[in-house]
Write a protein that holds these residues in place. Structure first.
Motif, PDB file in Angstrom:
ATOM      1  N   VAL A  56       0.774  -1.133  -0.086  1.00 32.73           N
ATOM      2  CA  VAL A  56      -0.133  -0.010   0.110  1.00 32.73           C
ATOM      3  C   VAL A  56       0.982   1.224   0.083  1.00 32.73           C
ATOM      4  CG1 VAL A  56      -1.764   1.300   1.312  1.00 32.73           C
ATOM      5  CG2 VAL A  56      -1.815  -1.264   1.147  1.00 32.73           C
ATOM      6  N   ALA A  57       0.556   2.236  -0.766  1.00 26.54           N
ATOM      7  CA  ALA A  57       1.326   3.338  -0.852  1.00 26.54           C
ATOM      8  C   ALA A  57       0.819   4.382   0.011  1.00 26.54           C
ATOM      9  CB  ALA A  57       1.235   4.034  -2.387  1.00 26.54           C
ATOM     10  N   GLY A  58       1.588   5.069   0.908  1.00 27.12           N
ATOM     11  CA  GLY A  58       1.111   6.177   1.642  1.00 27.12           C
ATOM     12  C   GLY A  58       2.079   6.478   2.800  1.00 27.12           C
ATOM     13  N   ILE A  59       1.520   6.826   3.748  1.00 24.19           N
ATOM     14  CA  ILE A  59       2.526   7.398   4.960  1.00 24.19           C
ATOM     15  C   ILE A  59       3.059   6.096   5.786  1.00 24.19           C
ATOM     16  CG2 ILE A  59       0.489   7.103   6.649  1.00 24.19           C
ATOM     17  CD1 ILE A  59       1.668   9.955   7.967  1.00 24.19           C
ATOM     18  N   ASP A  60       4.369   6.308   6.122  1.00 26.57           N
ATOM     19  CA  ASP A  60       5.220   5.232   6.655  1.00 26.57           C
ATOM     20  C   ASP A  60       4.661   4.840   8.020  1.00 26.57           C
ATOM     21  OD1 ASP A  60       6.362   7.451   7.779  1.00 26.57           O
ATOM     22  OD2 ASP A  60       8.098   6.427   8.131  1.00 26.57           O
TER      23      ASP A  60
END
Length: 89
Positions: A56-60
């Protein structure tokens, strides 16, 4: 009362009783639940999403955890408001 009036009342009563046995809503019964199913399917973006192995791409994770903890602390210890003076200058 005449026999003709009694016959009409009896016929009317029988017709009303027979109408009570007739299905009044065949179309509604056939389409029952379609609106709920349509709303549920409209909320699904990708039905096969659980089979995807792409990350999933997004905040770590570290930044997300810090943001969540800040959010939780904001409700645990509300900031004290500065004392308000009744005297205005």
């Amino acid at each position: 009362m005449g026999s003709n009036t009694i016959r009409k009342l009896l016929l009317g009563t029988c017709c009303a009783a027979l109408l009570g046995c007739a299905p009044a809503t065949p179309r509604w019964d056939r389409e029952f639940g379609n609106a709920v199913r349509a709303n549920l399917s409209a909320q699904v973006l990708d039905p096969a999403a659980s089979a995807s192995t792409d990350p999933v791409a997004g905040i770590d994770g570290h930044a997300a955890r810090a943001a969540h903890e800040r959010y939780q602390r904001s409700y645990a210890r509300p900031e004290a408001e500065p004392a308000r003076s009744l005297v205005t200058q």
